[in-house]
Design an enzyme around this catalytic site. Structure first.
Site, PDB file in Angstrom:
ATOM      1  CG  ASP A   1      -1.302  14.751  20.799  1.00  0.00           C
ATOM      2  OD1 ASP A   1      -0.726  15.299  19.843  1.00  0.00           O
ATOM      3  OD2 ASP A   1      -1.083  15.029  22.000  1.00  0.00           O
TER       4      ASP A   1
HETATM    5  N1  URA Z   1      -1.672  19.741  23.048  1.00  0.00           N
HETATM    6  C1  URA Z   1      -1.405  18.421  23.189  1.00  0.00           C
HETATM    7  O1  URA Z   1      -0.577  18.041  23.994  1.00  0.00           O
HETATM    8  N2  URA Z   1      -2.087  17.552  22.429  1.00  0.00           N
HETATM    9  C2  URA Z   1      -3.031  17.907  21.537  1.00  0.00           C
HETATM   10  O2  URA Z   1      -3.617  17.068  20.888  1.00  0.00           O
HETATM   11  C3  URA Z   1      -3.307  19.286  21.409  1.00  0.00           C
HETATM   12  C4  URA Z   1      -2.611  20.170  22.186  1.00  0.00           C
END
Ligand code: URA
Length: 244
Positions: free
Chosen positions: A108
């Site tokens: 993310d």
């Molecule tokens: N899970 C999440 O919620 N975000 C990420 O970036 C990776 C795994």
């Protein structure tokens, strides 16, 4: 061809689209492949950065495979380009950008840590497919009551998220408690925002999320934003884990 990592000759040629491992081995054993103008008949011969490989009498330029490790900073998109926001690709040195590399899975915008970029499509597919159960480890700093053994037990059986769109069953995963309000989650599938959804399912909020391991690859002393090539041992470790 110039190759970036020390690797087996048959693997490099197979990765570069010259045939299956079996076909390549046959080609090598028949004496059709030279390394630095010497015929090499051992498919397991290791080649390195400065070696020049040729097949038959073609001066073939092979499509090098590239495997990069990046410590993703906060506030960056896991993408190759975006009109508005900074992307991880901007951290990649120019000489790799022409090699059609892309990120293996996604972190993310606000998640930091370990991200692999490669142009090895099969490896990338296997690292992200739930079928191969490649462990991804996240360190989570969260707000709310500290997690307990009860949460660990629930996660180990596989929880079901109650989402607006309906129930979503998650694969069993592991949680270890490293500190009050810090835990590590090991996931074996890669559902979108999976960590954040798990934490919110338990009515806690993610403050910081960092991926620290993917398969056999761990973040060590990398600086945020730093990019390096994976070592040959790291690459063969990934291949083994993915059954390649
Ligand atoms: N899970 C999440 O919620 N975000 C990420 O970036 C990776 C795994």
């Amino acid at each position: 061809m110039r190759y970036n990592n020390r690797m087996r000759l048959d693997r490099i040629l197979a990765n570069s689209g010259y045939g299956t491992r079996t076909e390549i081995k046959e080609l090598i054993r028949k004496g059709k492949v030279t390394v630095n103008e010497t015929v090499i008949k051992d498919p397991g011969h290791h080649v390195s950065e400065t070696d020049v490989i040729r097949i038959g009498d073609q001066g073939t330029e092979l499509k090098d495979k590239v495997y990069l490790l990046l410590d993703k900073p906060d506030n960056m998109l896991t993408a190759c380009e975006d009109k508005r926001l900074p992307t991880v690709f901007e951290l990649v040195p120019d000489n790799y950008r022409t090699k059609k590399i892309s990120p293996v899975g996604r972190l993310d915008y606000h998640t930091t840590g370990l991200l692999i970029l490669t142009n090895d499509g099969e490896l990338s597919h296997r690292l992200t497919s739930p079928r191969y159960r490649i462990p991804k480890v996240y360190r989570v700093t969260y707000e709310g009551e500290p997690f307990t053994e009860e949460h660990i037990a629930k996660l180990s059986k596989g929880i079901t998220l109650n989402e607006k769109s309906g129930p979503v069953k998650l694969a069993p995963c592991e949680m270890s408690l490293t500190d009050s309000n810090i835990c590590e989650l090991t996931l074996y599938e890669g559902k979108t925002h999976e960590v954040r959804r798990i934490i919110s399912h338990f009515e806690r909020t993610v403050k910081e999320l960092r991926r620290i391991r993917l398969g056999n690859i761990e973040l060590k002393e990398e600086k945020t934003g730093a990019v390096r090539e994976l070592t040959p041992d790291e690459i063969s470790g990934l291949y083994k884990l993915c059954g390649l």
